[in-house]
Write a protein that holds these residues in place. Structure first.
Motif, PDB file in Angstrom:
ATOM      1  N   LEU A  93      -4.748  -1.349  -1.639  1.00 47.47           N
ATOM      2  CA  LEU A  93      -4.325  -2.601  -1.005  1.00 47.47           C
ATOM      3  C   LEU A  93      -3.422  -2.338   0.196  1.00 47.47           C
TER       4      LEU A  93
ATOM      5  N   ASP B 188      -4.083  -3.106   4.385  1.00 51.02           N
ATOM      6  CA  ASP B 188      -3.082  -4.045   4.922  1.00 51.02           C
ATOM      7  C   ASP B 188      -3.196  -5.426   4.272  1.00 51.02           C
ATOM      8  N   TYR B 189      -3.377  -5.436   2.954  1.00 53.76           N
ATOM      9  CA  TYR B 189      -3.486  -6.693   2.234  1.00 53.76           C
ATOM     10  C   TYR B 189      -2.115  -7.122   1.724  1.00 53.76           C
ATOM     11  N   ARG B 190      -1.562  -8.162   2.294  1.00 56.97           N
ATOM     12  CA  ARG B 190      -0.310  -8.778   1.844  1.00 56.97           C
ATOM     13  C   ARG B 190       0.713  -7.735   1.376  1.00 56.97           C
ATOM     14  N   ARG B 191       1.087  -6.896   2.291  1.00 54.49           N
ATOM     15  CA  ARG B 191       1.919  -5.742   1.950  1.00 54.49           C
ATOM     16  C   ARG B 191       3.222  -6.108   1.256  1.00 54.49           C
ATOM     17  N   ARG B 192       3.900  -7.157   1.684  1.00 51.11           N
ATOM     18  CA  ARG B 192       5.164  -7.520   1.027  1.00 51.11           C
ATOM     19  C   ARG B 192       4.924  -7.872  -0.438  1.00 51.11           C
ATOM     20  N   ALA B 193       3.834  -8.544  -0.727  1.00 51.85           N
ATOM     21  CA  ALA B 193       3.502  -8.859  -2.127  1.00 51.85           C
ATOM     22  C   ALA B 193       3.165  -7.586  -2.893  1.00 51.85           C
ATOM     23  N   VAL B 194       2.452  -6.670  -2.257  1.00 51.51           N
ATOM     24  CA  VAL B 194       2.109  -5.384  -2.893  1.00 51.51           C
ATOM     25  C   VAL B 194       3.386  -4.606  -3.190  1.00 51.51           C
ATOM     26  N   TYR B 195       4.345  -4.611  -2.265  1.00 49.79           N
ATOM     27  CA  TYR B 195       5.620  -3.920  -2.514  1.00 49.79           C
ATOM     28  C   TYR B 195       6.322  -4.525  -3.732  1.00 49.79           C
ATOM     29  N   THR B 196       6.378  -5.844  -3.780  1.00 50.92           N
ATOM     30  CA  THR B 196       7.080  -6.525  -4.875  1.00 50.92           C
ATOM     31  C   THR B 196       6.414  -6.243  -6.216  1.00 50.92           C
TER      32      THR B 196
END
Length: 128
Positions: free
Chosen positions: A63, A67-75
């Protein structure tokens, strides 16, 4: 006229910086440990859970790469990895016969170091 076709995901590693790569390596190390242990224990429920955890780390890297919703992936990655650390401690040391840190083992140590690095990287990336 605009196309109604969905945009196909494409790999975008050009937007990844050094910190991303440290996180990717940490996630892949943890994935490798989980897959190795999972295959060894398969088809027990614990083996299946290890394989799924390993695939979860690989999925997160995938993901990130598209580059799929990186901030959500980090969280999600922070929570997922912290849960892995807590479950590892509970299953192996809480109320058991093993003692921490004497009975951690090489794979456990490699995995937990990788996971702590991953959580730290994800927190820094999320705060940027």
């Amino acid at each position: 006229m605009e196309s109604t076709e969905a945009r196909q995901p494409t790999i975008d590693i050009g937007s990844l910086n050094g910190l991303h790569w440290v996180g990717i390596v940490a996630a892949l190390v943890s994935a490798a440990v989980h897959l190795l242990l999972g295959v060894r224990m398969f088809p027990s429920p614990m083996g299946v859970s290890f394989v799924l955890a390993g695939l979860g780390f690989i999925g997160g890297v995938g993901l990130l790469a598209i580059d799929y919703r990186r901030r959500a992936v980090y969280t999600v990655g922070i929570v997922f990895t912290l849960v892995q650390i807590v479950l590892w401690y509970v299953v192996n040391f809480a109320g058991g016969t093993k003692s921490f840190p004497a009975d951690v083992g090489t794979l456990g140590a490699v995995d937990k170091v990788a996971q702590v690095v991953l959580v730290a990287v994800l927190i820094v990336l999320l705060r940027r």
